[in-house]
Scaffold this active site. Structure first.
Site, PDB file in Angstrom:
ATOM      1  N   SER A 139     -15.536  48.835  -1.915  1.00  0.00           N
ATOM      2  CA  SER A 139     -14.509  50.123  -0.678  1.00  0.00           C
ATOM      3  C   SER A 139     -14.052  51.044  -0.980  1.00  0.00           C
ATOM      4  O   SER A 139     -15.015  51.856  -1.900  1.00  0.00           O
ATOM      5  CB  SER A 139     -13.311  48.914  -0.266  1.00  0.00           C
ATOM      6  OG  SER A 139     -13.108  50.058   0.704  1.00  0.00           O
TER       7      SER A 139
ATOM      8  N   ASP B  37     -19.161  47.076   9.517  1.00  0.00           N
ATOM      9  CA  ASP B  37     -17.757  47.409   8.412  1.00  0.00           C
ATOM     10  C   ASP B  37     -16.451  48.311   9.570  1.00  0.00           C
ATOM     11  O   ASP B  37     -17.203  49.419  10.036  1.00  0.00           O
ATOM     12  CB  ASP B  37     -18.715  47.692   7.164  1.00  0.00           C
ATOM     13  CG  ASP B  37     -16.752  47.990   5.603  1.00  0.00           C
ATOM     14  OD1 ASP B  37     -16.339  48.391   6.397  1.00  0.00           O
ATOM     15  OD2 ASP B  37     -17.583  47.460   4.860  1.00  0.00           O
TER      16      ASP B  37
ATOM     17  N   HIS C 171     -15.558  43.769   6.506  1.00  0.00           N
ATOM     18  CA  HIS C 171     -15.100  44.773   5.440  1.00  0.00           C
ATOM     19  C   HIS C 171     -15.872  44.172   3.771  1.00  0.00           C
ATOM     20  O   HIS C 171     -14.826  43.186   3.365  1.00  0.00           O
ATOM     21  CB  HIS C 171     -13.728  45.413   5.316  1.00  0.00           C
ATOM     22  CG  HIS C 171     -13.601  46.650   4.382  1.00  0.00           C
ATOM     23  ND1 HIS C 171     -14.244  46.914   4.481  1.00  0.00           N
ATOM     24  CD2 HIS C 171     -13.242  47.240   3.756  1.00  0.00           C
ATOM     25  CE1 HIS C 171     -14.422  48.183   3.697  1.00  0.00           C
ATOM     26  NE2 HIS C 171     -12.857  47.895   3.019  1.00  0.00           N
TER      27      HIS C 171
END
Length: 517
Positions: A238, A456, A486
Site C-alpha cells: 500500500s 482493491d 486490499h
C-alpha cells in the site's frame, strides 16, 4: 476527520485471520543462521556502494535485544529482537542532530541466506514493530532465506511517534461533521482541521518538517548499510509501495529484489488520490452488494439514504455513545478491506437500519484503535503528519465544492466524504508540502515486481500499471490478481504467492502483464 488508511495495523490486524492469513502467535520457532545467535550487526561490508555519510552513522553497531510491548500489543516472543538506529533529523545536515528509529528483526531460518528483507506495511503511519510478527506466518517461506526486518518510520510509534490530541479531544472531534452542509458546519470542520495541525506542531516540534517519505527513503538506505546489505531487498504494501518507488528513484543502483503490493498511483495528486479511493471503495461495495444478491446501484442508494438519516440523527449505541455519519462511514469502510469481512458488514448495516448503531461503531473503533477504556491509538496522527508534509496541494473549500458533484457521481456513498477530505485533511497545516506527486522514475534499477488487485478498495489496481510506467522500461513488472480485498500476497491466491516467492527467492521475475485469476 480521517483519511482511510492503506493497510496498516489499524485495519490489517483486525482482519488478519481473514485477510493476510497470518496468526496471532507472535513467537517463532526458527533458528537464525550463525548458530542461531543474534549478534550485533556491523557496518556495510567493503563491497557496499560508497557513501559520503559520516562514519558515526554508517558504522553503527546495533544492540539487538528482546522487544518490549508496543501500544496495546504484547511484546513479541521467540526469535524477535529489537534495536535502535540513529538517523539524521535533517538529511541535509547528516552531521547534525540525530533521532532514533526502532527496528525489529527475526533471522533467516535456513541456509543460503540472501540478506535482509525490509517490510513497510503502509499507512503512512503503520507500525512495523507491531505488524511484522503478526505477518511472519504469511511470509514464513521467505524467512527461510531472508532476515525479516521492519521498523517504525520517523514520526511513528516507537520512533519519535507523534500524538496530536488526547483521548477526550479525539472523542469530541467525532461529532465534527465530515460532510458539512451549512456554513456553520463548514466553519467547525475547518477549525477542527486547523486545531489538529496546531496540536501536531506542539507535539512534534522540529520533527514535523522532517517526516516525509523522502526522509524515510533515505533512512532505509542507511538501514541497508548498517544491516550489512549491498542491495535493498524490500516488500512494500500500500503506502509502502509509494515509499518503495521513492527509494528506487533516489537509489536505483541499490535496488535488489523489490515487491510492491497494492500499488499507490504515483501520477495522482491529492485530488486524484481521493478520486481513486472513492472509485476503489465504490467498486468494492458494488462487489459486496452483488454477493448479497442486491443491485449495486439500488444498494448504494439505500446505504447513502441511511447515512443521510444518521447525519441528521446519530444512532444510539449500547455503550451510550452515538454513531455519527462519519463513524458510520468508517464502519462501512473497514469490512471492505477484506472479503471475509463482508458478513460482518451485512449484520452491521441491518442493525443500523433497525436503529442500533453499535455494530458499525465497533467497526469504526477498530479503525481508530479505540479500546474499551476509551484510549485511542495514534496511527492516524502519524499518517497525517507524514502525508501533509509530502503533499504540496492544498485545495480550498471553494475548489472542493466545485468538485463535489464529480465525487458524488463516482460514489453516492463515499464521494461527499472523500471530496471534503481534500479540503480538510491538511487545511492550514503548519509546514508546506514537498511535492504534487512523488517521483518514482528509476532508470537502471533491477526489475521491480508490482502486484495489483482488481478488487482493491484503497489502492485501485490501475495504480500498478501507472507505477510500472513511472519506474521505466525494463524496471516495472506488473502482476494482476483478479481478487478482492486490499493487497494480494497471502490473500488466498497460490498463483500470486508462488510468483512472488519465485521472484524473491530465485530472482526470477514473471513476464510483464501476467494475470492470476
Amino acid at each position: 476527520m480521517r483519511r482511510f488508511l492503506r493497510w496498516t495495523a489499524a485495519v490489517a490486524a483486525a482482519l488478519l485471520v481473514a485477510g493476510c492469513g497470518g496468526s496471532s502467535d507472535r513467537g517463532g520457532n526458527g533458528k537464525g543462521h550463525e548458530g542461531g545467535e543474534d549478534k550485533g550487526t556491523s557496518a556495510a561490508p567493503p563491497s557496499a556502494p560508497a557513501t559520503d555519510l559520516p562514519a558515526s552513522l554508517t558504522s553503527q553497531h546495533l544492540d539487538w535485544h528482546g522487544c518490549k510491548a508496543t501500544g496495546d500489543a504484547p511484546a513479541p516472543s521467540g526469535d524477535w529482537r529489537c534495536a535502535m538506529l540513529k538517523v539524521p533529523l535533517d538529511w541535509s545536515e547528516p552531521d547534525g542532530t540525530t533521532i532514533d528509529l526502532a527496528l525489529i528483526r527475526a533471522r533467516a531460518t535456513g541456509g543460503n541466506r540472501i540478506g535482509s528483507l525490509l517490510f513497510n506495511f503502509g499507512g503512512p503511519g503503520g507500525s512495523g514493530l507491531e505488524m511484522m510478527p503478526y505477518y511472519a506466518d504469511t511470509v514464513s517461506k521467505l524467512r527461510e532465506r531472508y532476515d525479516l526486518v521492519s521498523w517504525d518510520p520517523r514520526g511513528v510509534g516507537a520512533s519519535e511517534g507523534v500524538r496530536c490530541r488526547g483521548d477526550r479531544q479525539i472523542e469530541a472531534a467525532e461529532d465534527v461533521d465530515g460532510t458539512p452542509d451549512t456554513a456553520q458546519e463548514e466553519k467547525v470542520f475547518l477549525q477542527d482541521a486547523a486545531d489538529f495541525g496546531k496540536g501536531c506542531q506542539k507535539a512534534a516540534g522540529k520533527l514535523l518538517a522532517h517526516v516525509s517519505t523522502t526522509d524515510t527513503a533515505r533512512d532505509m538506505d542507511l538501514m541497508r548499510q548498517v544491516l550489512g546489505d549491498t542491495r535493498m531487498h524490500y516488500f512494500g504494501i500500500s503506502y509502502g509501495t509509494e515509499l518503495g518507488g521513492v527509494y528506487a528513484h533516489l537509489f536505483p543502483k541499490r535496488v535488489g529484489r523489490m515487491i510492491l503490493d497494492a500499488v499507490v498511483d504515483p501520477t495522482a495528486d491529492t485530488v486524484g488520490q481521493a478520486e481513486n479511493q472513492t472509485r476503489g471503495f465504490q467498486r468494492a461495495l458494488d462487489d459486496y452488494l452483488k454477493s448479497t444478491g442486491q443491485d449495486p446501484e439500488q444498494g448504494s442508494r439505500k446505504i447513502a439514504t441511511l447515512l443521510k438519516r444518521i447525519d441528521a440523527n446519530p444512532l444510539p449505541a449500547t455503550s451510550g455513545r452515538k454513531l455519527t455519519e462519519t463513524l458510520a462511514l468508517t464502519g462501512i469502510i473497514v469490512p471492505l478491506y477484506s472479503e471475509a469481512g463482508w458478513p460482518r458488514l451485512t449484520a452491521a448495516l441491518n442493525s443500523a437500519e433497525k436503529g442500533d448503531g453499535s455494530p458499525l461503531l465497533a467497526l469504526a473503533d477498530q479503525y481508530d484503535e479505540r479500546d474499551s477504556s476509551g484510549h485511542y491509538g495514534t496511527t492516524t496522527h502519524s499518517q497525517r503528519v507524514i502525508s501533509c508534509l509530502d503533499e504540496k496541494e492544498r485545495p480550498t473549500p471553494a475548489e472542493t465544492k466545485k468538485r463535489l458533484a464529480e465525487f458524488e457521481r463516482i460514489s453516492p456513498v463515499f464521494g461527499d466524504f472523500l471530496g471534503w477530505d481534500t479540503a480538510g485533511w491538511c487545511h492550514d497545516w503548519p509546514v508546506p508540502g514537498q511535492y504534487t506527486t512523488p517521483e518514482a522514475s528509476a532508470p537502471g534499477a533491477a526489475p521491480i515486481l508490482l502486484v495489483g488487485n482488481t478488487g482493491d478498495p484503497a489502492t485501485p489496481y490501475e495504480g500498478a500499471r501507472r507505477m510500472a510506467d513511472e519506474l521505466g522500461k525494463d524496471v516495472g513488472v506488473e502482476l494482476t490478481w483478479k481478487g478482492e480485498g486490499h493487497g494480494a500476497y497471502g490473500n488466498g491466491s497460490d498463483c500470486v504467492d508462488s510468483t512472488v516467492n519465485t521472484y524473491l527467492l530465485n530472482g526470477t521475475a514473471p513476464k510483464d502483464g501476467k494475470v492470476c485469476s
